[in-house]
Enzyme design. Structure first.
Site, PDB file in Angstrom:
ATOM      1  N   CYS A  80      -0.738  66.034  47.161  1.00  0.00           N
ATOM      2  CA  CYS A  80       0.099  65.740  48.556  1.00  0.00           C
ATOM      3  C   CYS A  80       1.530  66.161  47.920  1.00  0.00           C
ATOM      4  O   CYS A  80       2.504  65.372  47.966  1.00  0.00           O
ATOM      5  CB  CYS A  80       0.209  64.181  48.944  1.00  0.00           C
ATOM      6  SG  CYS A  80       0.620  64.298  50.633  1.00  0.00           S
ATOM      7  N   GLU A  81       1.933  67.486  47.656  1.00  0.00           N
ATOM      8  CA  GLU A  81       3.141  67.859  47.063  1.00  0.00           C
ATOM      9  C   GLU A  81       3.065  69.480  47.427  1.00  0.00           C
ATOM     10  O   GLU A  81       2.352  70.268  46.923  1.00  0.00           O
ATOM     11  CB  GLU A  81       3.326  67.706  45.648  1.00  0.00           C
ATOM     12  CG  GLU A  81       3.273  66.330  45.001  1.00  0.00           C
ATOM     13  CD  GLU A  81       4.427  65.556  45.414  1.00  0.00           C
ATOM     14  OE1 GLU A  81       5.559  66.295  45.695  1.00  0.00           O
ATOM     15  OE2 GLU A  81       4.747  64.340  45.561  1.00  0.00           O
TER      16      GLU A  81
ATOM     17  N   GLU B 151       6.073  74.386  12.246  1.00  0.00           N
ATOM     18  CA  GLU B 151       5.351  73.348  12.910  1.00  0.00           C
ATOM     19  C   GLU B 151       4.852  73.918  14.104  1.00  0.00           C
ATOM     20  O   GLU B 151       5.456  73.733  15.535  1.00  0.00           O
ATOM     21  CB  GLU B 151       6.154  72.043  13.395  1.00  0.00           C
ATOM     22  CG  GLU B 151       6.415  71.360  11.815  1.00  0.00           C
ATOM     23  CD  GLU B 151       7.490  70.384  12.487  1.00  0.00           C
ATOM     24  OE1 GLU B 151       7.544  69.107  11.774  1.00  0.00           O
ATOM     25  OE2 GLU B 151       8.242  70.292  13.247  1.00  0.00           O
ATOM     26  N   PRO B 152       3.900  75.165  14.113  1.00  0.00           N
ATOM     27  CA  PRO B 152       3.420  75.488  15.441  1.00  0.00           C
ATOM     28  C   PRO B 152       2.504  74.553  16.099  1.00  0.00           C
ATOM     29  O   PRO B 152       1.561  73.931  15.366  1.00  0.00           O
ATOM     30  CB  PRO B 152       2.815  76.887  14.784  1.00  0.00           C
ATOM     31  CG  PRO B 152       2.354  76.557  13.347  1.00  0.00           C
ATOM     32  CD  PRO B 152       3.425  75.587  12.899  1.00  0.00           C
ATOM     33  N   GLY B 153       2.570  74.534  17.358  1.00  0.00           N
ATOM     34  CA  GLY B 153       1.624  73.919  18.153  1.00  0.00           C
ATOM     35  C   GLY B 153       0.711  74.598  19.266  1.00  0.00           C
ATOM     36  O   GLY B 153      -0.217  74.990  19.226  1.00  0.00           O
TER      37      GLY B 153
ATOM     38  N   ARG C 294       2.645  71.908  34.562  1.00  0.00           N
ATOM     39  CA  ARG C 294       3.957  72.895  33.960  1.00  0.00           C
ATOM     40  C   ARG C 294       4.446  73.937  35.234  1.00  0.00           C
ATOM     41  O   ARG C 294       5.692  74.124  34.913  1.00  0.00           O
ATOM     42  CB  ARG C 294       3.247  73.830  32.668  1.00  0.00           C
ATOM     43  CG  ARG C 294       2.873  72.847  31.512  1.00  0.00           C
ATOM     44  CD  ARG C 294       2.372  73.868  30.412  1.00  0.00           C
ATOM     45  NE  ARG C 294       3.313  74.659  29.735  1.00  0.00           N
ATOM     46  CZ  ARG C 294       3.538  75.816  29.782  1.00  0.00           C
ATOM     47  NH1 ARG C 294       2.497  76.674  30.829  1.00  0.00           N
ATOM     48  NH2 ARG C 294       4.299  76.627  29.539  1.00  0.00           N
TER      49      ARG C 294
ATOM     50  N   TYR D   5      -0.383  71.906  26.547  1.00  0.00           N
ATOM     51  CA  TYR D   5       0.487  71.117  27.345  1.00  0.00           C
ATOM     52  C   TYR D   5      -0.192  70.717  28.558  1.00  0.00           C
ATOM     53  O   TYR D   5       0.770  70.750  29.597  1.00  0.00           O
ATOM     54  CB  TYR D   5       1.854  71.945  27.374  1.00  0.00           C
ATOM     55  CG  TYR D   5       2.518  71.836  26.018  1.00  0.00           C
ATOM     56  CD1 TYR D   5       3.144  70.390  25.590  1.00  0.00           C
ATOM     57  CD2 TYR D   5       2.828  72.733  25.496  1.00  0.00           C
ATOM     58  CE1 TYR D   5       3.797  70.613  24.390  1.00  0.00           C
ATOM     59  CE2 TYR D   5       3.315  73.029  24.142  1.00  0.00           C
ATOM     60  CZ  TYR D   5       3.953  71.861  23.562  1.00  0.00           C
ATOM     61  OH  TYR D   5       4.700  71.628  22.296  1.00  0.00           O
TER      62      TYR D   5
END
EC number: 4.1.1.20
Length: 429
Positions: A356-357, A285-287, A325, A385
């Site tokens: 604002c982080e 199951e490669p994604g 990520r 992702y």
């Protein structure tokens, strides 16, 4: 403002990325159809055609749209979904339901009912309670449901702890304690509406070595032998998950697909011969491996902040909402100044997002030429992702998704507007 016409620009999949940024705006997710298809065809050549009794399903959590469903279907692969939303996308895209596998560690009753009513090919059972849920729904709908049981083989992968999934202490899968796994197997075998096909494991994501797959196969095949001896149960399938590593930075030791799949098949064949059991159908199951390197993200550089003798920040018009990520698990990326691709890098800057982080940093210490407001930044290997994890933090609309094809560029997800952000709101007074 920089004149982007004066510099040689970075091309991706044959397209001028600076022109794409001018035409469609930034931030912009860009995907190459040809790279996606070439990865699918490598799976066919080096796994499906090379080894008997094999199947492959695209792990759609990496990136899923109806267009992606159509590409995967046309390439002959199955689809791995992990939620009602992903399943619904597949249904609306007309994807063949018999080639869909439903995963998830906490499937809702509604998600399970949608899957069973639409005759998905496999449900991957993650908890014994799901067997009762499946039996209840299948009995009411007069269905027989084929399942795999996901197990936690007690094997960890060499990757970030947030994407390690096969260890004993995992939120995924049924533990292999004898009394626990036996209870699940007996329950499935005794059900009139469930057909247990075999077992599934997934040891982690973005792995560059094959040893964890081999170790997990040893554990699971020993289980197959014991279940045959104890209950007469013969497993017909084994799903070894995905997690094959891709290129993000020069520190990544990338291997071809066959490095993993040849080793997986040999380990299964050797173990089955040792244990004198039949070789089951093998599923991967490669994604990320299919779509990760097929995507880039384009940004426009805004403020350039120089802190003497300390650091230079170059802020872009996106960041955390379109790519969480780096903040989530310190993911690393490479990037280029697209409109100055032929300029020699002679300094380092840190690419900051606009949220604002303080943690909204895409890339620390990127080598670049002299940069200025209006330059175009292309961040590489963002196909997996990024879009699927995107949010509206700070009320920032999500970017558009552009597919590059042999017939031209095509928008497959429109850019969100401010009105989109408010479309579900209701004021009660």
């Amino acid at each position: 403002m920089v004149n982007i016409e004066q510099s040689k620009s970075y091309k991706f999949a044959g397209y001028d990325t600076v022109e794409l940024a001018k035409k469609y705006g930034t931030p912009l997710y860009v995907l190459s159809e040809e790279i996606i298809r070439s990865r699918c065809r490598e799976i066919k050549t080096d796994f499906l055609d090379k080894h008997k009794n094999t199947k492959a399903a695209y792990a759609s959590k990496a990136f899923l749209t109806m267009t992606m469903c159509k590409i995967i279907e046309s390439e002959g692969l199955g689809l791995d979904v992990v939620s009602g939303g992903e399943l619904y996308t597949a249904i609306k895209a007309g994807f063949p339901m018999d080639k869909v596998m439903l995963h998830g560690n906490n499937k809702s009753y509604d998600e399970m009912e949608m899957a069973i009513a639409n005759d998905v090919g496999r449900i991957i059972v993650d908890h014994i309670d799901e067997l009762y849920m499946i039996e209840d729904i299948a009995a009411r709908l007069s269905k027989t449901v084929k399942i795999l049981i996901r197990v936690a083989p007690g094997v960890g992968g060499n990757t970030h702890k947030y994407i390690t999934t096969g260890q004993k202490d995992s939120k995924f899968g049924i533990p292999l304690a004898k009394e626990t796994i036996d209870e699940a197997v007996i329950k499935a075998m005794n059900s009139r509406h469930i057909e247990l096909m075999g077992f599934h494991f997934h040891v982690g994501s973005n792995l560059f070595e094959n040893d964890s797959y081999i170790a997990a196969i040893d554990v699971v095949m020993n289980l197959y032998r014991r279940l045959k001896d104890d209950f007469g149960f013969i497993a017909k399938e084994i799903n070894t998950g995905g997690g094959f590593g891709i290129y993000y930075t020069k520190n990544d030791s990338v291997k071809p697909l066959k490095y993993y799949t040849d080793s997986i098949m040999k380990a299964i064949e050797d173990k089955c011969k040792e244990l004198e059991i039949d070789i089951p159908t093998v599923i991967i199951e490669p994604g990320r491996w299919i779509v990760g390197e097929a995507g880039i993200t384009l940004y426009t550089i805004g403020a350039v902040k120089e802190i003497p003798d300390t650091r230079t920040y170059a802020s872009v018009d996106g960041g955390l909402p379109d790519n969480p990520r780096p903040a989530l698990y310190s993911a690393k990326y490479e990037a280029v100044i697209a409109n100055k691709y032929d300029h020699k890098p002679d300094r380092k800057v840190t690419i900051a997002g606009k949220c604002c982080e303080s943690g909204d940093i895409l890339i620390w210490d990127l080598d670049v030429p002299q940069i200025e407001r209006g330059d175009i930044l292309a961040v590489l290997s963002t196909g997996a992702y990024n879009y699927s994890m995107a949010s509206n933090y700070n009320r920032i609309p999500r970017p558009a998704v552009l597919l590059l094809t042999k017939d031209g560029e095509k928008i497959i997800v429109e850019r969100e507007t401010y009105d989109d952000l408010l479309s579900k709101e209701r004021v009660p007074f």
